[in-house]
Design a protein around this motif. Sequence first.
Motif, short mmCIF file in Angstrom:
data_model
loop_
_atom_site.label_atom_id
_atom_site.label_comp_id
_atom_site.label_asym_id
_atom_site.label_seq_id
_atom_site.Cartn_x
_atom_site.Cartn_y
_atom_site.Cartn_z
N LEU A 1 -14.66 1.80 -4.83
CA LEU A 1 -16.29 1.08 -3.88
C LEU A 1 -17.23 2.12 -4.13
O LEU A 1 -18.53 2.09 -4.39
N GLY A 2 -16.91 2.78 -3.76
CA GLY A 2 -18.13 4.18 -3.16
C GLY A 2 -18.43 3.96 -1.53
O GLY A 2 -19.44 3.23 -1.67
N SER A 3 -18.22 4.31 -1.15
CA SER A 3 -19.28 4.29 0.58
C SER A 3 -19.39 5.01 1.68
O SER A 3 -18.23 6.40 1.16
N LEU A 4 -19.69 5.21 1.94
CA LEU A 4 -19.48 6.58 3.23
C LEU A 4 -19.51 6.21 4.00
O LEU A 4 -19.42 6.92 5.69
N ALA A 5 -18.70 4.90 4.52
CA ALA A 5 -17.88 4.02 5.72
C ALA A 5 -16.86 5.16 6.63
O ALA A 5 -16.88 5.00 7.82
N LEU B 1 -1.31 6.05 -10.32
CA LEU B 1 -1.21 6.52 -9.00
C LEU B 1 -1.05 5.04 -8.39
O LEU B 1 -0.33 5.48 -7.55
N ILE B 2 -1.86 4.70 -8.73
CA ILE B 2 -1.81 2.93 -7.94
C ILE B 2 -0.55 2.79 -7.57
O ILE B 2 -0.01 1.91 -6.59
N TYR B 3 0.21 2.15 -8.72
CA TYR B 3 1.21 1.24 -9.11
C TYR B 3 2.29 2.39 -8.10
O TYR B 3 2.96 1.82 -7.36
N VAL B 4 2.56 3.68 -8.42
CA VAL B 4 3.40 4.79 -7.72
C VAL B 4 2.58 5.03 -5.94
O VAL B 4 3.63 5.16 -5.52
N ALA B 5 1.75 4.36 -5.67
CA ALA B 5 1.74 4.68 -4.11
C ALA B 5 2.12 4.35 -3.29
O ALA B 5 2.69 2.57 -3.23
N ARG C 1 -4.47 2.75 0.48
CA ARG C 1 -5.84 2.29 1.47
C ARG C 1 -6.97 3.06 1.11
O ARG C 1 -7.39 2.78 0.66
N ASP C 2 -5.73 4.61 1.20
CA ASP C 2 -7.41 5.95 1.14
C ASP C 2 -7.38 5.94 -0.45
O ASP C 2 -8.47 6.00 -0.89
N ALA D 1 -8.72 13.68 -7.13
CA ALA D 1 -8.40 13.17 -5.78
C ALA D 1 -7.73 12.62 -6.35
O ALA D 1 -6.21 12.10 -4.40
N ALA D 2 -6.96 11.44 -6.30
CA ALA D 2 -5.82 10.09 -6.62
C ALA D 2 -4.97 11.16 -6.27
O ALA D 2 -3.70 10.23 -5.69
N MET D 3 -4.99 12.05 -7.69
CA MET D 3 -3.89 13.26 -8.19
C MET D 3 -2.79 13.72 -6.39
O MET D 3 -1.77 13.66 -5.71
N PHE D 4 -4.24 13.61 -5.45
CA PHE D 4 -4.01 14.73 -4.20
C PHE D 4 -3.07 13.49 -3.20
O PHE D 4 -2.92 13.87 -2.37
N ILE D 5 -3.97 12.54 -3.88
CA ILE D 5 -3.27 11.39 -2.13
C ILE D 5 -2.38 11.31 -2.46
O ILE D 5 -1.29 10.81 -1.61
#
Lengths: 280, 375
Positions: free
Chosen positions: B224-228, B207-211, B217-218, B136-140
């Motif tokens: 965390l793991g959340s349904l918010a 990936l976070i480093y280059v985001a 934010r995504d 998912a992170a790669m996709f984002i």
Amino acid sequence: MTIAPFLTDRNATSRELLRVKDAGIRLGGTQIVDGVSFTVEARAFHTIIGPNGSGKSTLLKAVIGEHGYSGSICLAGHEIRRTRPEHLAFVRGVLAQQTSVAFPMTVSEVISLGFTSNAAGHKQEHRRQRIRQALCAVDLQGFEARLYPDLSGGEQQRVQLARVLCQVWEPVLPDGTPRWLFLDEPVSSLDIKHQIQIMTLAADYARRGGGILAVMHDLNLTARFADTVLVMRGGRAMAQGRVADVFEDDILSTAYDHPIRVNVTPKDTEMPFVLPFGDP
Amino acid sequence: MTLSSWPLFGGGSRSWFKNGMPGTREDLARSSILLLGMTLIAAGVFSLATGPIPVPVLEVLPRALTAMMSGSFDQPDGVSARDWIVFAEIRLPRVLLGALVGASLAVSGAVMQGLFRNPLADPGIVGVSAGAGLGAAMFIVLGTGLLAPIAALLGIYALPLAAFFGALITTFLLYRIGTRGGATSVATLLLAGIALSALSGALTGLLIYVADDQQLRDLNFWGLGSLAGASWAKVFGAGPIIAVVLFSVPFLARGLNAMMLGEASAGHVGIRVQRLKRLAIVAVAAATGAAVSVSGGIGFVGIVVPHLLRLTIGPDHRYLLPASALLGASLLILADTASRTLVAPAELPIGILTAFAGAPFFLWILLRKRGLTGM
């Protein structure tokens, strides 16, 4: 050193036979079984004996489809390696040396797994009765609700046999094809009473038209119950034939590389009685 | 495909409440499934009614259902605009998403435990969720640049699919590493899971480093793991995948039951073991991927739910799988309700709640002797 033809009935058709032709099995670069051939028919109790590491269990594993092999192994006219598990499950049951169960199941739940291959064909009432009969056959009446992990090793082995029996209950299919039981040291964890009981059960299955092939360690039980015996040594079939012909001092002594004397008990009918001797 | 071919309804016993076989827990299992179904409905209604803004759910729900029957998804008569927005735009997608995620986590756990023959196998623990998170992170991060054309093509399914492939690769690697000669070593499995989790974590960190800021934010949401972030788009993105898995895993039940005897014996009773393993791995990866793509990593549901059910209704997968889906859905809906009301108006990430309940439970299984069967 082939004593006598393994096959006793010359008129047996291929669907009544287990034919092994020039079977070879390699495991991790070692030839465990090399050029073994034999043909046996249903309606008899066949055994494989031999010392540890002689390849007898590996040979059985190839026959039940657990190992690849070279050569040919045909059960009821079907080449094992090309037959789907669900078809094989219909004509033969397999009892392993030991079977662990992953989650705490009741005895009844374990035995129900024997219905896996023909689950839709059995009504619940019918299954319940079958489970009760199978438990009776292995002398575990009333064990249905017991938890499998709480049983002793010998009791667990008998529950597994009951499961296998439920899989291939009728020794002969309606079209006349015999079913087979393949047993890997079926009685080695049992007490003497249940050893006799289980061997009798297997012999009875053969008498009613099914086929039995068992790997055995106990030579006296083999002599008492088996019709034929295949002696394995160093991955090869050293001798095969009727028990009375194969159970000779020199054959068994060579096979096990230890002095062994075979006596024929006078009171019993021609039953060989095997005694190891030599300095302790 | 008819209903009676679905294993729960067929499989030899037609009537639901006939006396079962002595020593089997089939009757108990069947009534438990009915009970759990009712629990799920109750949990859903309770969650819809609970929150900072009171909504008269028992009035809104029947009207909404009546309106839906006649094909309208608009605000029904007699429901205020405020109530309708809270109900239809905020709470309903969240409850549905909670049910979908809870069901898929619990069923993934149950299938994986059946496949690996061990009660401690769980997508969260052996790194499958981390793999899905990486996908998912790669996709984002890469979805706006490198993978943009694919992302545009797949629309709302792109993120669940990316997570699915991450989960699939991880599960496949785990199986190859953990299984030798037909036997799965749990020690190897758990250790390989740690290594794969760490690897996925490191790659996600990269990936976070280059985001950029929006991507960050995504991404933050995964930890965390959340349904918010529940929305109808997420329900419709992950829902079909999860639904397909939930309705197809019962067909694996017979094979998973036979697998309890070990791979070799499962083959001897007539199961095509290789095919079963492939299907189970794909099912676990799809369900985990879809769940992770909409809710991040929510741990321990996959361990706690199937284990509790095995203790009560037994390990028969024909009942264990549907019961796990129902109980997992109910539990996650309730946990989510707690997470958004305990510290209102703020929100506790639901992953914290499930970890608080689940981690001690995991240790309890470890300490119980019978839980170690197959270790």
